[in-house]
Design a protein around this motif. Sequence first.
Motif, PDB file in Angstrom:
ATOM      1  N   HIS A 163      37.340 -22.488  47.833  1.00 17.06           N
ATOM      2  CA  HIS A 163      38.595 -23.153  47.516  1.00 17.06           C
ATOM      3  C   HIS A 163      39.586 -22.135  46.963  1.00 17.06           C
ATOM      4  CE1 HIS A 163      41.413 -26.036  45.898  1.00 17.06           C
ATOM      5  NE2 HIS A 163      41.261 -25.491  44.716  1.00 17.06           N
ATOM      6  N   VAL A 164      40.820 -22.186  47.415  1.00 20.98           N
ATOM      7  CA  VAL A 164      41.878 -21.318  46.898  1.00 20.98           C
ATOM      8  C   VAL A 164      42.623 -22.109  45.829  1.00 20.98           C
ATOM      9  CG1 VAL A 164      43.950 -20.006  47.485  1.00 20.98           C
ATOM     10  CG2 VAL A 164      42.058 -20.148  49.123  1.00 20.98           C
ATOM     11  N   PRO A 165      42.478 -21.703  44.535  1.00 22.95           N
ATOM     12  CA  PRO A 165      43.036 -22.487  43.436  1.00 22.95           C
ATOM     13  C   PRO A 165      44.541 -22.739  43.514  1.00 22.95           C
ATOM     14  CG  PRO A 165      41.594 -20.773  42.599  1.00 22.95           C
ATOM     15  CD  PRO A 165      41.745 -20.549  44.069  1.00 22.95           C
ATOM     16  N   SER A 213      46.476 -23.001  46.180  1.00 19.85           N
ATOM     17  CA  SER A 213      46.816 -23.266  47.575  1.00 19.85           C
ATOM     18  C   SER A 213      48.134 -24.024  47.742  1.00 19.85           C
ATOM     19  CB  SER A 213      45.678 -24.002  48.279  1.00 19.85           C
ATOM     20  OG  SER A 213      45.368 -25.196  47.606  1.00 19.85           O
ATOM     21  N   ILE A 214      48.394 -24.992  46.908  1.00 20.54           N
ATOM     22  CA  ILE A 214      49.646 -25.754  47.035  1.00 20.54           C
ATOM     23  C   ILE A 214      50.835 -24.867  46.692  1.00 20.54           C
ATOM     24  CG2 ILE A 214      50.977 -27.712  46.160  1.00 20.54           C
ATOM     25  CD1 ILE A 214      48.338 -29.271  46.005  1.00 20.54           C
ATOM     26  N   ALA A 215      50.686 -23.996  45.714  1.00 25.69           N
ATOM     27  CA  ALA A 215      51.768 -23.062  45.378  1.00 25.69           C
ATOM     28  C   ALA A 215      52.059 -22.134  46.552  1.00 25.69           C
ATOM     29  CB  ALA A 215      51.397 -22.256  44.133  1.00 25.69           C
ATOM     30  N   ILE A 216      51.028 -21.700  47.243  1.00 26.04           N
ATOM     31  CA  ILE A 216      51.204 -20.832  48.414  1.00 26.04           C
ATOM     32  C   ILE A 216      51.942 -21.593  49.515  1.00 26.04           C
ATOM     33  CG2 ILE A 216      49.969 -19.652  50.280  1.00 26.04           C
ATOM     34  CD1 ILE A 216      47.818 -18.937  48.120  1.00 26.04           C
ATOM     35  N   ILE A 217      51.553 -22.824  49.762  1.00 25.67           N
ATOM     36  CA  ILE A 217      52.203 -23.645  50.786  1.00 25.67           C
ATOM     37  C   ILE A 217      53.673 -23.846  50.433  1.00 25.67           C
ATOM     38  CG2 ILE A 217      52.304 -25.979  51.783  1.00 25.67           C
ATOM     39  CD1 ILE A 217      49.149 -25.946  51.488  1.00 25.67           C
ATOM     40  N   ALA A 246      51.143 -20.896  56.766  1.00 31.62           N
ATOM     41  CA  ALA A 246      50.505 -21.278  55.505  1.00 31.62           C
ATOM     42  C   ALA A 246      49.000 -21.081  55.581  1.00 31.62           C
ATOM     43  CB  ALA A 246      50.847 -22.725  55.148  1.00 31.62           C
ATOM     44  N   ALA A 247      48.396 -21.472  56.702  1.00 37.01           N
ATOM     45  CA  ALA A 247      46.950 -21.292  56.872  1.00 37.01           C
ATOM     46  C   ALA A 247      46.588 -19.809  56.829  1.00 37.01           C
ATOM     47  CB  ALA A 247      46.495 -21.913  58.189  1.00 37.01           C
ATOM     48  N   GLN A 248      47.416 -18.980  57.435  1.00 37.46           N
ATOM     49  CA  GLN A 248      47.184 -17.534  57.404  1.00 37.46           C
ATOM     50  C   GLN A 248      47.256 -17.008  55.971  1.00 37.46           C
ATOM     51  OE1 GLN A 248      50.197 -15.342  59.506  1.00 37.46           O
ATOM     52  NE2 GLN A 248      49.129 -13.396  59.303  1.00 37.46           N
ATOM     53  N   CYS A 249      48.254 -17.431  55.225  1.00 36.64           N
ATOM     54  CA  CYS A 249      48.398 -16.996  53.830  1.00 36.64           C
ATOM     55  C   CYS A 249      47.223 -17.470  52.975  1.00 36.64           C
ATOM     56  CB  CYS A 249      49.713 -17.507  53.237  1.00 36.64           C
ATOM     57  SG  CYS A 249      51.169 -16.709  53.923  1.00 36.64           S
ATOM     58  N   LEU A 250      46.779 -18.703  53.198  1.00 34.70           N
ATOM     59  CA  LEU A 250      45.640 -19.232  52.448  1.00 34.70           C
ATOM     60  C   LEU A 250      44.365 -18.446  52.761  1.00 34.70           C
ATOM     61  CD1 LEU A 250      46.338 -23.049  52.769  1.00 34.70           C
ATOM     62  CD2 LEU A 250      46.528 -21.660  50.690  1.00 34.70           C
ATOM     63  N   GLU A 251      44.188 -18.087  54.023  1.00 37.77           N
ATOM     64  CA  GLU A 251      43.017 -17.298  54.414  1.00 37.77           C
ATOM     65  C   GLU A 251      43.079 -15.900  53.793  1.00 37.77           C
ATOM     66  OE1 GLU A 251      39.382 -16.226  56.020  1.00 37.77           O
ATOM     67  OE2 GLU A 251      40.266 -18.174  55.603  1.00 37.77           O
ATOM     68  N   GLU A 252      44.258 -15.300  53.781  1.00 31.16           N
ATOM     69  CA  GLU A 252      44.413 -13.977  53.151  1.00 31.16           C
ATOM     70  C   GLU A 252      44.080 -14.051  51.663  1.00 31.16           C
ATOM     71  OE1 GLU A 252      48.419 -12.822  54.121  1.00 31.16           O
ATOM     72  OE2 GLU A 252      47.918 -12.498  56.234  1.00 31.16           O
ATOM     73  N   GLU A 253      44.544 -15.096  51.009  1.00 34.09           N
ATOM     74  CA  GLU A 253      44.257 -15.274  49.579  1.00 34.09           C
ATOM     75  C   GLU A 253      42.754 -15.473  49.362  1.00 34.09           C
ATOM     76  OE1 GLU A 253      44.995 -15.597  45.468  1.00 34.09           O
ATOM     77  OE2 GLU A 253      46.265 -14.865  47.078  1.00 34.09           O
ATOM     78  N   ARG A 254      42.129 -16.264  50.227  1.00 35.57           N
ATOM     79  CA  ARG A 254      40.689 -16.492  50.122  1.00 35.57           C
ATOM     80  C   ARG A 254      39.914 -15.189  50.289  1.00 35.57           C
ATOM     81  NH1 ARG A 254      36.144 -17.451  52.826  1.00 35.57           N
ATOM     82  NH2 ARG A 254      36.985 -17.004  54.878  1.00 35.57           N
ATOM     83  N   MET A 255      40.319 -14.368  51.234  1.00 41.18           N
ATOM     84  CA  MET A 255      39.651 -13.078  51.466  1.00 41.18           C
ATOM     85  C   MET A 255      39.825 -12.147  50.268  1.00 41.18           C
ATOM     86  SD  MET A 255      38.105 -13.538  54.239  1.00 41.18           S
ATOM     87  CE  MET A 255      37.504 -11.907  54.579  1.00 41.18           C
TER      88      MET A 255
END
Length: 114
Positions: free
Chosen positions: A2-4, A6-10, A96-105
């Motif tokens: 889970h990316v804590p 995530s909503i801020a990134i979106i 957004a999905a790309q940014c979330l995946e980058e953050e997760r990585m």
Amino acid sequence: MHVPNSIAIIKRVVAIYFDIKVAQIDSRKRTADAVLPRHLAIFLANKLTNNSLNMIARHFAGRDRSTIKNAIRRMTERIAREPDLRNLTEKLESRAAQCLEEERMMMLKRVEHL
């Protein structure tokens, strides 16, 4: 994982696209320049995260669950009948999905280095 934030990134992805501040997405304004980005961010938060409607509402200036549900319903209806909006939504969803995946990585790399 889970990316804590995530909503801020979106919200940031949507704000960058519309060239507005995230604060405008969180504002109580009902002007067109604020409503569409806010509704898109809410729609994407619902689609891309596992957060409940109540949790999403807390991330959008304390709005209530019914407001979030209504925004998602309105966006779903508009996306179905407006091809340009559908294309924009798909573009923002992908970014957004790309940014979330980058953050997760990045989170995984930080954990590996502990």
